[in-house]
Write an enzyme that holds these catalytic residues in place. Structure first.
Site, PDB file in Angstrom:
ATOM      1  N   LYS A 256       0.736  -1.199  -0.131  1.00 52.75           N
ATOM      2  CA  LYS A 256       0.028  -0.144  -0.057  1.00 52.75           C
ATOM      3  C   LYS A 256       0.864   1.262  -0.054  1.00 52.75           C
ATOM      4  O   LYS A 256       1.781   1.380   0.889  1.00 52.75           O
ATOM      5  CB  LYS A 256      -0.888   0.018   1.233  1.00 52.75           C
ATOM      6  CG  LYS A 256      -1.770   1.368   1.355  1.00 52.75           C
ATOM      7  CD  LYS A 256      -2.675   1.272   2.608  1.00 52.75           C
ATOM      8  CE  LYS A 256      -3.325   2.623   3.033  1.00 52.75           C
ATOM      9  NZ  LYS A 256      -4.321   2.626   4.049  1.00 52.75           N
ATOM     10  N   LYS A 268      -9.894  13.277   8.257  1.00 50.21           N
ATOM     11  CA  LYS A 268      -9.454  12.745   9.700  1.00 50.21           C
ATOM     12  C   LYS A 268      -9.359  13.813  10.596  1.00 50.21           C
ATOM     13  O   LYS A 268      -8.953  14.871   9.905  1.00 50.21           O
ATOM     14  CB  LYS A 268      -8.081  11.832   9.651  1.00 50.21           C
ATOM     15  CG  LYS A 268      -8.293  10.617   8.952  1.00 50.21           C
ATOM     16  CD  LYS A 268      -6.819  10.057   8.723  1.00 50.21           C
ATOM     17  CE  LYS A 268      -6.808   8.648   8.022  1.00 50.21           C
ATOM     18  NZ  LYS A 268      -7.536   7.658   8.717  1.00 50.21           N
ATOM     19  N   ASP A 279       1.645   6.127   5.554  1.00 47.72           N
ATOM     20  CA  ASP A 279       0.723   5.219   5.005  1.00 47.72           C
ATOM     21  C   ASP A 279       1.207   4.622   3.597  1.00 47.72           C
ATOM     22  O   ASP A 279       0.625   3.906   3.005  1.00 47.72           O
ATOM     23  CB  ASP A 279      -0.579   5.960   4.637  1.00 47.72           C
ATOM     24  CG  ASP A 279      -1.794   5.140   4.940  1.00 47.72           C
ATOM     25  OD1 ASP A 279      -1.634   4.260   5.497  1.00 47.72           O
ATOM     26  OD2 ASP A 279      -3.020   5.646   4.393  1.00 47.72           O
ATOM     27  N   ASP A 338     -12.325   7.189   3.598  1.00 45.53           N
ATOM     28  CA  ASP A 338     -10.849   7.017   4.228  1.00 45.53           C
ATOM     29  C   ASP A 338     -10.494   5.497   4.149  1.00 45.53           C
ATOM     30  O   ASP A 338      -9.509   4.872   4.535  1.00 45.53           O
ATOM     31  CB  ASP A 338     -11.221   7.322   5.797  1.00 45.53           C
ATOM     32  CG  ASP A 338     -10.205   7.485   6.360  1.00 45.53           C
ATOM     33  OD1 ASP A 338      -9.023   7.558   5.710  1.00 45.53           O
ATOM     34  OD2 ASP A 338     -10.052   7.627   7.671  1.00 45.53           O
ATOM     35  N   ARG A 342      -7.839  -0.579   0.696  1.00 45.69           N
ATOM     36  CA  ARG A 342      -8.192  -1.611   0.160  1.00 45.69           C
ATOM     37  C   ARG A 342      -8.647  -1.244  -1.219  1.00 45.69           C
ATOM     38  O   ARG A 342      -8.647  -2.232  -2.065  1.00 45.69           O
ATOM     39  CB  ARG A 342      -9.314  -2.182   1.141  1.00 45.69           C
ATOM     40  CG  ARG A 342     -10.376  -0.996   1.031  1.00 45.69           C
ATOM     41  CD  ARG A 342     -11.518  -1.497   2.123  1.00 45.69           C
ATOM     42  NE  ARG A 342     -11.007  -1.015   3.541  1.00 45.69           N
ATOM     43  CZ  ARG A 342     -11.534  -1.355   4.627  1.00 45.69           C
ATOM     44  NH1 ARG A 342     -12.923  -1.866   4.540  1.00 45.69           N
ATOM     45  NH2 ARG A 342     -11.031  -0.894   5.654  1.00 45.69           N
TER      46      ARG A 342
HETATM   47  N1  BES Z   1      -4.396   4.529   6.806  1.00 42.42           N
HETATM   48  C1  BES Z   1      -5.358   4.233   7.640  1.00 42.42           C
HETATM   49  C2  BES Z   1      -5.208   3.030   8.705  1.00 42.42           C
HETATM   50  C3  BES Z   1      -4.177   3.496   9.727  1.00 42.42           C
HETATM   51  C4  BES Z   1      -4.834   4.127  11.076  1.00 42.42           C
HETATM   52  C5  BES Z   1      -3.042   3.130   9.718  1.00 42.42           C
HETATM   53  C6  BES Z   1      -3.981   4.324  11.944  1.00 42.42           C
HETATM   54  C7  BES Z   1      -2.120   3.466  10.830  1.00 42.42           C
HETATM   55  C8  BES Z   1      -2.374   3.973  11.932  1.00 42.42           C
HETATM   56  C9  BES Z   1      -6.716   3.586   6.653  1.00 42.42           C
HETATM   57  O1  BES Z   1      -6.477   3.951   5.574  1.00 42.42           O
HETATM   58  C10 BES Z   1      -7.988   4.110   7.279  1.00 42.42           C
HETATM   59  O2  BES Z   1      -8.168   5.125   7.405  1.00 42.42           O
HETATM   60  N2  BES Z   1      -8.774   3.075   7.814  1.00 42.42           N
HETATM   61  C11 BES Z   1     -10.084   3.322   8.267  1.00 42.42           C
HETATM   62  C12 BES Z   1     -10.857   2.360   7.738  1.00 42.42           C
HETATM   63  C13 BES Z   1     -12.336   2.526   8.174  1.00 42.42           C
HETATM   64  C14 BES Z   1     -12.800   4.119   7.676  1.00 42.42           C
HETATM   65  C15 BES Z   1     -12.958   1.561   7.736  1.00 42.42           C
HETATM   66  C16 BES Z   1      -9.816   3.237  10.069  1.00 42.42           C
HETATM   67  O3  BES Z   1      -9.169   2.284   9.954  1.00 42.42           O
HETATM   68  O4  BES Z   1     -10.494   3.847  10.593  1.00 42.42           O
HETATM   69 ZN    ZN Z   2      -4.864   4.545   4.582  1.00 38.44          ZN
HETATM   70 MN    MN Z   3      -7.905   6.186   5.208  1.00 37.23          MN
END
Ligand code: BES
Ligand code: ZN
Ligand code: MN
Length: 498
Positions: A256, A268, A279, A338, A342
């Protein structure tokens, strides 16, 4: 880069030895014991000094004692005394000592070990701990101490030259992963990421292919396009292929590569958003892994894929409810922009499997994706243990055995069938978010939809371990850690061998 050598008799004025805890009844520390790779010193005097310093021998405790045998003695904690310290204990103890020796020219590491695996671990730990990131400092650059300049390992296994070479390659590429993660998104965009890797790949016989945003749109990569369309820095797909003639097997790594994740229109909170420069940790790990594999000349075909995009907010950004088409034709309702990782991975899981299966001369061993995918991963396993999800338990077991040898913490997680229904969309083939509880597993189930059941696949969620926001420990600095790189290389080594 720090220099490294091996010697049967220490030559530096700085000597690193271990310190172990001796536990009495009920686990109470009753004494400490200096342990080394047979380094001669006055133990009684040293134990008295250590007692005065309050030394405990705990892991991550590093003490410096001048004037022992006219040298600077550095004692690094090994925890409870053992006749055979684990390779990871040695790696971490060497790393903690190396970190504390920043600014120093040369040190000899005399830590207890019984075989070449222990020797390798000490070398790796010392090199991994010798890291600093000062590229973006101006006037404060001189306040920073440079990493230890030269490391000498006190060992009787030094004749195995390949061990130090391998440790150097692993450390150099771990440092590359850390540098890429630590580089701010003002200076690391999808385009500059590609150029950096392209220039490093020139040293080896690697094929590098960079697909531009206009080509991606034409070819149907709706995930990468959809995520990247809100940014002034256009997305890219970076593909590096290592195809040694001798290879009878092949494997694909997918990382990723979100160079910054604002969350898009699901913005965020400001607090902590800065960590989202990390990321792209998965992309950095797979690119550095293929560079290491090529330098080690492993007889296996590897394809490394890095979908790169910046997840931003703009009038062009993907809206919640937009429908995109992933490479290969499956449609996705983007309920939450967000959940972008995926989407870019889905495109490439399909493409990498296509390329993997197309090579009829080699057995395709499967796909491994590496991603800072979910906050739920951090909730479930904390900041030091990564998750492994799979459609093939034998592949996962093999990977976990490799992780055991590198000291990287990975833990198997399920893909529960009952959670899949939560990803059903009323308008498209699948939605990009589902049930909130078990969010790491839901993300894994989403990705599984883009992998044919007969293609072995591993999904590594490294959200927590990729980026250390707390304190340095062992060989791990603050910032990018480089996690997953060493286990990917170990997996390629094991697969090439068998
Ligand atoms: N890059 C983030 C996940 C992440 C969170 C990585 C904290 C490192 C530390 C990912 O793209 C994300 O935002 N995921 C969301 C998914 C949700 C919207 C289903 C999450 O985990 O809140
Ligand atoms: Zn992310
Ligand atoms: Mn995200």
């Amino acid at each position: 880069m720090t220099k490294i050598s091996a010697s049967e008799s220490p030559t530096s004025d700085v000597i690193v030895i271990g310190l172990a805890k001796i536990e009495g009844k009920g686990g109470v520390t009753t004494a400490v014991r200096p342990v080394s790779s047979n380094f001669k010193l006055d133990e009684n005097l040293l134990i008295k000094t250590l007692a005065e310093l309050g030394a405990t021998g705990a892991k991550n405790e590093v003490l410096k004692i001048p004037g022992v045998n006219q040298k600077l003695l550095v004692v690094t904690g090994l925890g409870v005394h053992s006749d055979n310290y684990s390779h990871e204990t040695l790696r971490a103890a060497a790393g903690a000592a190396a970190r504390s020796l920043a600014g120093i020219k040369k040190a000899t590491f005399s830590l207890p070990h019984k075989d070449s695996i222990g020797f390798a671990a000490i070398a790796e730990g010392a090199l991994l701990g010798s890291y600093s990131f000062d590229k973006f400092r101006g006037k404060t650059k001189n306040d920073q101490k440079a990493p230890l300049t030269a490391i000498e390992i006190h060992t009787r296994f030094g004749r195995e030259k390949s061990i130090l070479r391998r440790a150097e390659i692993l450390a150099k590429n771990t440092h590359l992963v850390r540098d890429l993660i630590n580089t701010p998104p003002s200076h690391l965009t999808p385009i500059s990421f590609c150029e950096e890797i392209r220039s490093l790949a020139k040293q080896f016989s690697l094929k590098v292919e960079i697909t531009s945003d206009s080509q991606l749109r034409k070819l149907g990569y709706g995930g990468i396009i959809g995520v990247g369309q809100g940014s002034a820095n256009p997305p890219r797909l970076l593909h590096i292929s290592y195809q040694p003639k001798s290879a009878k097997k092949s494997m694909a790594f997918i990382g990723k590569g979100i160079t910054f994740d604002t969350g898009g229109l699901a913005l965020k909170p400001a607090q902590g958003m800065e960590a989202m420069k990390s990321d792209m940790s998965g992309a950095a790990a797979v690119c550095a892994a293929i560079l290491a594999i090529a330098e080690l000349k492993l007889p296996i075909r590897i394809d490394a894929w890095a979908p790169l995009a910046e997840n931003m907010v703009s009038d062009n950004a993907t809206r919640p409810s937009d429908v995109i088409k992933i490479y290969g034709g499956k449609t996705v309702e983007v309920l939450n922009p967000d959940a972008e990782g995926r989407l870019i991975l889905a495109d490439v899981l399909v493409r990498a499997a296509e390329v993997g299966h197309a090579d009829k001369k080699r057995k395709f061993e499967g796909l491994v994706d590496v991603a800072t995918l979910t906050g739920a991963q951090v909730v479930a396993l904390g900041t030091r243990t990564s998750a492994v999800m799979t459609n093939d338990d034998a592949f996962s077991k093999k990977f976990l055995a490799c992780a055991d040898s590198t000291g990287e913490l990975f833990w198997p997680m399920p893909l529960p069938e009952d959670l899949r229904a939560s990803l059903d969309s009323p308008v498209a083939d699948i939605a990009n978010i589902g049930e909130r509880m078990g969010g790491m597993l839901v993300a894994g189930l989403f990705l599984r939809d883009f992998v044919a059941p007969e293609t072995p696949w591993l999904h590594l969620d490294i959200a927590g371990p990729a980026y250390n926001e707390k304190h340095p420990h062992g060989y791990t600095p603050v910032g990018g850690t480089g996690v997953a790189l060493r286990t990917l290389v170990a997996l390629a080594e094991l697969t090439a061998r068998r």
